[in-house]
Design a protein around this motif. Structure first.
Motif, mmCIF file in Angstrom:
data_model
loop_
_atom_site.group_PDB
_atom_site.id
_atom_site.type_symbol
_atom_site.label_atom_id
_atom_site.label_comp_id
_atom_site.label_asym_id
_atom_site.label_seq_id
_atom_site.Cartn_x
_atom_site.Cartn_y
_atom_site.Cartn_z
ATOM 1 N N ASP A 125 -0.214 -4.215 -10.606
ATOM 2 C CA ASP A 125 -0.638 -2.993 -11.299
ATOM 3 C C ASP A 125 -0.373 -1.749 -10.444
ATOM 4 N N GLY A 156 -4.388 -13.858 -15.570
ATOM 5 C CA GLY A 156 -3.370 -13.027 -16.208
ATOM 6 C C GLY A 156 -1.978 -13.164 -15.603
ATOM 7 N N ASP A 192 -7.211 -12.367 -20.401
ATOM 8 C CA ASP A 192 -8.609 -12.599 -20.788
ATOM 9 C C ASP A 192 -8.784 -12.874 -22.281
ATOM 10 N N HIS A 206 -10.744 -19.321 -16.714
ATOM 11 C CA HIS A 206 -9.301 -19.282 -16.426
ATOM 12 C C HIS A 206 -8.773 -20.673 -16.026
ATOM 13 N N GLY A 220 1.899 -5.717 -14.605
ATOM 14 C CA GLY A 220 2.527 -7.041 -14.480
ATOM 15 C C GLY A 220 3.677 -7.285 -15.449
ATOM 16 N N GLY A 278 -6.229 -9.932 -12.263
ATOM 17 C CA GLY A 278 -6.295 -8.562 -11.770
ATOM 18 C C GLY A 278 -7.371 -8.388 -10.708
HETATM 19 O O1 KG4 Z 1 -6.972 -12.405 -16.179
HETATM 20 P P1 KG4 Z 1 -6.654 -11.025 -16.587
HETATM 21 O O2 KG4 Z 1 -6.325 -10.743 -18.032
HETATM 22 O O3 KG4 Z 1 -7.805 -10.047 -16.211
HETATM 23 C C1 KG4 Z 1 -8.606 -10.241 -15.068
HETATM 24 O O4 KG4 Z 1 -9.513 -11.116 -15.128
HETATM 25 O O5 KG4 Z 1 -8.297 -9.564 -14.066
HETATM 26 O O6 KG4 Z 1 -5.433 -10.562 -15.669
HETATM 27 C C2 KG4 Z 1 -4.845 -9.299 -15.782
HETATM 28 C C3 KG4 Z 1 -3.739 -9.180 -14.739
HETATM 29 C C4 KG4 Z 1 -3.223 -7.758 -14.578
HETATM 30 O O7 KG4 Z 1 -3.286 -7.408 -13.206
HETATM 31 C C5 KG4 Z 1 -1.783 -7.860 -15.068
HETATM 32 O O8 KG4 Z 1 -0.883 -6.963 -14.426
HETATM 33 C C6 KG4 Z 1 -1.442 -9.298 -14.738
HETATM 34 O O9 KG4 Z 1 -2.609 -10.003 -15.098
HETATM 35 N N1 KG4 Z 1 -0.258 -9.783 -15.485
HETATM 36 C C7 KG4 Z 1 0.897 -10.132 -14.888
HETATM 37 C C8 KG4 Z 1 1.815 -10.426 -15.936
HETATM 38 N N2 KG4 Z 1 1.177 -10.245 -17.129
HETATM 39 C C9 KG4 Z 1 -0.097 -9.852 -16.831
HETATM 40 N N3 KG4 Z 1 1.226 -10.217 -13.594
HETATM 41 C C10 KG4 Z 1 2.482 -10.600 -13.298
HETATM 42 N N4 KG4 Z 1 3.412 -10.887 -14.217
HETATM 43 C C11 KG4 Z 1 3.132 -10.808 -15.538
HETATM 44 N N5 KG4 Z 1 4.101 -11.069 -16.431
#
Ligand code: KG4
Ligand code: ZN
Length: 382
Positions: free
Chosen positions: A209, A316, A350, A157, A222, A179
């Protein structure tokens, strides 16, 4: 060099091919293939990721996703006679017989692609999901006799910002918001990480979430919260009667806490006779404001203390369209000389391209497939 990367830490089965060159201070990347098979629709009806289903889906997805990635990169060549298992591979395959089962007919009937390294996420994340990717990486490395490197998902990341091919000047600060994680990382020199703060309870993405669920929005919340909040932002008083706490915003450390914010949203909803679309939008707006305020304030405080030249956003929640502009405005207001770098939208949630980017930073440490005995580790730390 060409890196093939595999990512299965949560609910995306991803394979990328990336060409990387340059020194570690200014790596340059060219994305040859970026394939992500999302399982979001499958997990949506359960309101969150179910680890056993995620594992099964990764097992089904990885070979087709690899084939798609090789096709996208124009590196797929069919073979008329099946590839023979290399004699050097028998040691590892004897020790770990399940790797042999991964080497399907489909893998034996394609030429060994001209890659230099295989990289795979080995943590943190859901351990059953991680193991699928780790075993797949080991099997491919063994079959193709390529070096293999385990990569920390959170470093992926951070490295996502490097895919912009702009120099990230050090010392830097990384704000990791996903997340599962909310962390501030100090990067004094290339590429060593010192965690200076983290959430004491829920991650910020997890709070998005959970609040999404309270508002009846699809998982993950999100994106939907941001969309809903947009409609409130057009109202004269976007947050209406709602005012939520900014937990730990004034604490002297760099830690976070988001579970109280989520509980404040829950209590506000319970007090209401019913939820209209307008009320939902106002709650989404004020929740997002509260979460962003804390992230921005803490990051600026840390950037001042560590006197950094760059602030990198990753994870994310970096997909949130307000985070980067807010951080930039706050950095300017505080007279910080730090450049704020957000990854391209495709590399926020991810994916395996970011895993390839991180792998390049450590590719000297790759081991031959026959020695690759590392494990998946759900709690792996930076
Ligand atoms: O990095 P990621 O794809 O997976 C993990 O490693 O956890 O992050 C996913 C997270 C989810 O909680 C999702 O709700 C959040 O990223 N997310 C957002 C947005 N788009 C995705 N949070 C806030 N605003 C957004 N626009
Ligand atoms: Zn992630």
């Amino acid at each position: 060099m060409i890196i093939l990367a595999i990512e299965t830490s949560c609910d995306e089965s991803a394979v990328s091919l990336v060409e990387a060159h340059g020194d570690l201070a200014g790596p340059q990347y060219k994305v040859l293939a970026h394939q992500v098979a999302s399982q979001i629709k499958l997990h949506q009806e359960f309101g969150g990721v179910v680890p056993s289903l995620a594992k099964r889906e990764h097992q089904l997805n990885l070979v087709p996703v690899l084939i798609k990635a090789l096709t996208e990169a124009e590196l797929l060549t069919a073979r008329s006679s099946p590839l023979a298992l290399p004699p050097e591979a028998t040691g590892l395959l004897h020790r770990e017989p399940e790797l042999l089962q991964i080497i399907t007919d489909q893998l034996l009937t394609i030429e060994i692609p001209p890659i230099d390294l295989i990289a795979v996420t080995n943590g943190p994340g859901l351990e059953p999901a991680l193991w699928v990717g780790v075993n797949f990486g080991k099997a491919l490395a063994t079959l193709w006799q390529k070096p293999l490197l385990p990569v920390n998902h959170m470093e992926g990341h951070i490295a996502a910002a490097l895919l912009r091919n702009e120099a990230v000047e050090l010392p830097a600060l990384a704000l990791l918001v996903s997340g599962g994680h909310t962390e501030l990382i100090h990067i004094k020199e290339a590429w060593h990480y010192e965690k200076i703060g983290q959430t004491k309870d829920d991650a910020v993405g997890e709070a998005f979430d959970k609040v999404g669920r309270l508002l009846g929005l699809p998982y993950p919340g999100g994106y939907h919260i941001t969309e809903l909040a947009k409609t409130a932002s057009e109202l004269p008083e976007p947050s209406g009667d709602f005012k939520f706490p900014r937990p730990m915003i004034h604490s002297t450390d760099f830690d976070f806490s988001f579970s109280g914010l989520k509980t404040a949203v829950l209590y506000s909803i319970k007090k209401l006779p019913g939820l209209t679309l307008e009320l939902k939008a106002q709650i989404a707006y004020e929740f997002q404001e509260a979460a962003l305020d804390v992230l921005v304030a803490k990051t600026i405080k840390a950037a001042e203390k560590y006197d950094v030249r760059s602030i990198v956003i990753g994870g994310g929640v970096a997909a949130n369209p307000h985070l980067e502009p807010r951080l930039k405005a706050a950095a300017a207001k505080a007279n910080l000389a730090a450049t704020v770098i957000n990854p391209h939208l495709n590399f926020t949630t991810d994916n395996a391209t970011m895993i390839a980017a991180a792998a390049y930073l450590h590719h000297h440490n790759a081991t031959p497939a026959s020695d690759a005995l590392f494990n998946a580790d759900g709690n792996l730390s930076l």
